[in-house]
Design a protein around this motif. Structure first.
Motif, PDB file in Angstrom:
ATOM      1  N   GLY A 211      22.651  22.094 -74.909  1.00  0.00           N
ATOM      2  CA  GLY A 211      21.271  22.090 -74.406  1.00  0.00           C
ATOM      3  C   GLY A 211      21.048  21.005 -73.370  1.00  0.00           C
ATOM      4  O   GLY A 211      20.373  21.221 -72.354  1.00  0.00           O
ATOM      5  N   LEU A 212      21.622  19.831 -73.601  1.00  0.00           N
ATOM      6  CA  LEU A 212      21.491  18.736 -72.643  1.00  0.00           C
ATOM      7  C   LEU A 212      22.190  19.082 -71.343  1.00  0.00           C
ATOM      8  O   LEU A 212      21.668  18.812 -70.249  1.00  0.00           O
ATOM      9  CB  LEU A 212      22.072  17.456 -73.243  1.00  0.00           C
ATOM     10  N   GLY A 213      23.373  19.680 -71.442  1.00  0.00           N
ATOM     11  CA  GLY A 213      24.083  20.096 -70.235  1.00  0.00           C
ATOM     12  C   GLY A 213      23.281  21.103 -69.432  1.00  0.00           C
ATOM     13  O   GLY A 213      23.213  21.016 -68.191  1.00  0.00           O
ATOM     14  N   LEU A 214      22.655  22.072 -70.115  1.00  0.00           N
ATOM     15  CA  LEU A 214      21.831  23.068 -69.427  1.00  0.00           C
ATOM     16  C   LEU A 214      20.642  22.400 -68.745  1.00  0.00           C
ATOM     17  O   LEU A 214      20.289  22.740 -67.604  1.00  0.00           O
ATOM     18  CB  LEU A 214      21.353  24.123 -70.429  1.00  0.00           C
ATOM     19  N   ALA A 215      20.016  21.421 -69.423  1.00  0.00           N
ATOM     20  CA  ALA A 215      18.875  20.719 -68.828  1.00  0.00           C
ATOM     21  C   ALA A 215      19.279  19.991 -67.553  1.00  0.00           C
ATOM     22  O   ALA A 215      18.550  20.006 -66.548  1.00  0.00           O
ATOM     23  CB  ALA A 215      18.283  19.738 -69.841  1.00  0.00           C
ATOM     24  N   PHE A 216      20.456  19.371 -67.555  1.00  0.00           N
ATOM     25  CA  PHE A 216      20.928  18.667 -66.363  1.00  0.00           C
ATOM     26  C   PHE A 216      21.231  19.644 -65.224  1.00  0.00           C
ATOM     27  O   PHE A 216      20.976  19.341 -64.055  1.00  0.00           O
ATOM     28  CB  PHE A 216      22.155  17.827 -66.686  1.00  0.00           C
ATOM     29  N   VAL A 217      21.788  20.814 -65.574  1.00  0.00           N
ATOM     30  CA  VAL A 217      22.045  21.823 -64.544  1.00  0.00           C
ATOM     31  C   VAL A 217      20.729  22.279 -63.905  1.00  0.00           C
ATOM     32  O   VAL A 217      20.615  22.373 -62.667  1.00  0.00           O
ATOM     33  CB  VAL A 217      22.799  23.036 -65.143  1.00  0.00           C
ATOM     34  N   LEU A 218      19.733  22.552 -64.725  1.00  0.00           N
ATOM     35  CA  LEU A 218      18.425  22.975 -64.211  1.00  0.00           C
ATOM     36  C   LEU A 218      17.764  21.864 -63.400  1.00  0.00           C
ATOM     37  O   LEU A 218      17.076  22.125 -62.412  1.00  0.00           O
ATOM     38  CB  LEU A 218      17.514  23.398 -65.365  1.00  0.00           C
ATOM     39  N   LEU A 219      17.985  20.619 -63.808  1.00  0.00           N
ATOM     40  CA  LEU A 219      17.447  19.486 -63.049  1.00  0.00           C
ATOM     41  C   LEU A 219      18.130  19.388 -61.691  1.00  0.00           C
ATOM     42  O   LEU A 219      17.473  19.150 -60.667  1.00  0.00           O
ATOM     43  CB  LEU A 219      17.661  18.194 -63.852  1.00  0.00           C
ATOM     44  N   LYS A 220      19.437  19.592 -61.690  1.00  0.00           N
ATOM     45  CA  LYS A 220      20.189  19.539 -60.429  1.00  0.00           C
ATOM     46  C   LYS A 220      19.758  20.655 -59.493  1.00  0.00           C
ATOM     47  O   LYS A 220      19.657  20.466 -58.266  1.00  0.00           O
ATOM     48  CB  LYS A 220      21.686  19.653 -60.742  1.00  0.00           C
TER      49      LYS A 220
END
Length: 414
Positions: A196-205
Motif C-alpha cells: 500500500g505504501l509503495g502504491l501511494a508513492f507511485v501515485l504521488l510520483k
C-alpha cells in the motif's frame, strides 16, 4: 573486578564519547553540514580543538568552560549531554542485565542479546540528538529516524539469524519480549502495508496524489519578511523571540486542506495493512505458538519491525490529521510521525502505542518543572515540542515495559 561493574564503566565511557558526537550532530545537522568533517573547532575563533580539549566531560572542566584560545564561554550543554548519554547507556545495561525488570535480557546475557542492546542504545543516542534539535528549532531532521529504522531492520532480524537456537527464549518464554515479533496476521499486515505504501508513492510520483504543504517555504519567506518589517518598530525584541518562533511554526493559513492530502496518502498503506491481515488470518491458525516460527525466525522479527514502524507512524499521523482538522492548526509535526515510526521498528507495535500514551505524562511533568523554573527565574515558560516527550516515554518503556503491561493486564510476551 565484577564483570557487570566493568561493563557499567565501559558503557558510561563509550556513551559519554557518543554524547560528544551528538553535540556535533545537533549543531551541524540542521545546518546541512557534514557531521564527520572538518574536525571540531571553536565557533568563535575557528581554531581546531586538540584531542585533549575534546575529552568528554573532563575537557570542559579543565578548560573551565572557556575556549583555550579565545576564552569564549563554552556552553554547559556539551558536558551535560555527554554525561546524560553515558548515564543512560549505563543505566540501560544495569536494567537489562543486573535487575529482573527485563528478564529476557538477563537470562540470555549480553553475548546472545548484544545486537538488540546495541540497537537500543543507538536509538537512545538518536533520540537525544533529536531532543536537542527539536527543543531548539522545532524540527526533527529525517536523517535521524531513518538511521534508526535502517539499524532496526538489519540488526534485529540478524540477532535471531545468528542465534536461532535461543530464538524461543528471545521471543518471550520468560514473560519478556526483547524483540518485535509478528505472527501470521502480523506478517500479512507488514506485506500489505508495504504494498500500500509503495502504491501511494507511485501515485504521488504520478501526480495523482498531491504533496501537502508544498508552498510552505514561500509562505515562510513572506512571514519572515513581515516579522522583520514589524520588528523595526518594536522594542524589547528579545522578549517576543520565543513567541515568534512558535507563531511561525503554526502560521500556515490552510492546514485543514493540506492534511486532507495526507489522509489520501495514508489511506493506501492503511487499507493494505487491513487487507494483509485479513488474507493472512484466513490461512493461519487462530492461536500461533513460538514453535511455528522455527522455519524462518528472522522473517517474523523483520515483520515485527515493519508492523512497529507502521503503527508508530500511523498513530501519530492520524492524530496529526484529525487534530488539525479539529483545531485548524498543525496538531503534530511530520518529524514526530517518522520518529515514533522508527521507535516502533525497534520496540514493536504494542510498545510504540504505549509510548504514544505515556508521552503526555512526560510532557505534564516537564510542564510542571518548567513552570516551577519560570517562577523561580521570573522568565517565560518555553513550550517544548512533542519529540522530547516521545524520547522520554521511550526510555521509560524500555525499562518498565513489563510492569506497565502487568498493570494494564496485557500479555508480556507471545
Amino acid at each position: 573486578m565484577n564483570p557487570d561493574i566493568m561493563w557499567l564503566i565501559v558503557f558510561f565511557i563509550f556513551g559519554a564519547n557518543i554524547g560528544s558526537f551528538l553535540n556535533v550532530v545537533a549543531y551541524r545537522l540542521p545546518e546541512g553540514k557534514s557531521i564527520v568533517s572538518p574536525p571540531s573547532a571553536c565557533p568563535n575563533c575557528n581554531h581546531q580543538l586538540a584531542w585533549y580539549d575534546n575529552v568528554p566531560i573532563l575537557g570542559w572542566l579543565w578548560l573551565r568552560g572557556k575556549c583555550r584560545y579565545c576564552k569564549t564561554p563554552i556552553s554547559i550543554q556539551y558536558p551535560v549531554i555527554e554525561f546524560i548519554t553515558g548515564f543512560l547507556w549505563a543505566l540501560l545495561y544495569y536494567t537489562y542485565y543486573m535487575t529482573d525488570l527485563r528478564p529476557g535480557f538477563g537470562f540470555l546475557g549480553l553475548d546472545a542479546t548484544w545486537p538488540i542492546f546495541l540497537t537500543h542504545i543507538i536509538m537512545i543516542s538518536a533520540l537525544i540528538a533529536a531532543t536537542i534539535i527539536d527543543s531548539k528549532l522545532y524540527i526533527i531532521p529525517l536523517q535521524i529516524p531513518y538511521f534508526v529504522l535502517i539499524i532496526a531492520l538489519i540488526a534485529l532480524p540478524l540477532s535471531v539469524a545468528l542465534d536461532a537456537p535461543n530464538f524461543l527464549a528471545l521471543t518471550g518464554m520468560l514473560n519478556d519480549q526483547p524483540l518485535p515479533i509478528a505472527t501470521g496476521a502480523g506478517i500479512g499486515a507488514a506485506i500489505g502495508g508495504i504494498l500500500g505504501l509503495g502504491l501511494a508513492f507511485v501515485l504521488l510520483k504520478q501526480g495523482t496524489l498531491k504533496r501537502s504543504f508544498n508552498d510552505w517555504d514561500t509562505l515562510m519567506e513572506q512571514f519572515e519578511a513581515e516579522q522583520k518589517a514589524s520588528n523595526k518598530t518594536r522594542k524589547h525584541k528579545d522578549r517576543i523571540e520565543a513567541e515568534e518562533v512558535q507563531e511561525e511554526i503554526f502560521y500556515y493559513p490552510h492546514p485543514r486542506r493540506e492534511v486532507l492530502k495526507e489522509l489520501a496518502f495514508v489511506f493506501f498503506p492503511t487499507i493494505g495493512i487491513f487487507l494483509g491481515m485479513f488474507v493472512a488470518a484466513g490461512n493461519d491458525p487462530s492461536q500461533e505458538t513460538a514453535a511455528s516460527f522455527t522455519q524462518a525466525p528472522w522473517l517474523h522479527v523483520l515483520a515485527g519491525c515493519i508492523c512497529g514502524y507502521f503503527v508508530g507512524c500511523g498513530i501519530v499521523w492520524y492524530t496529526r490529521i484529525f487534530g488539525t482538522l479539529a483545531f485548524g492548526k498543525e496538531a503534530m509535526g511530520l518529524g514526530d510521525v517518522h520518529l515514533l515510526g522508527a521507535i516502533g521498528a525497534v520496540v514493536g507495535a504494542l510498545e510504540a502505542t504505549l509510548i504514544f500514551f505515556v508521552a503526555p505524562f512526560i510532557g505534564l511533568i516537564a510542564a510542571v518543572l518548567m513552570i516551577g523554573a519560570s517562577t523561580l527565574l521570573k522568565g517565560q515558560v518555553k513550550v517544548i515540542p512533542y519529540g522530547p516527550y516521545l524520547a522520554g516515554a521511550t526510555y521509560v518503556i524500555l525499562i518498565f515495559r513489563n510492569e506497565l503491561l502487568t498493570l494494564l493486564n496485557l500479555p508480556l510476551g507471545n
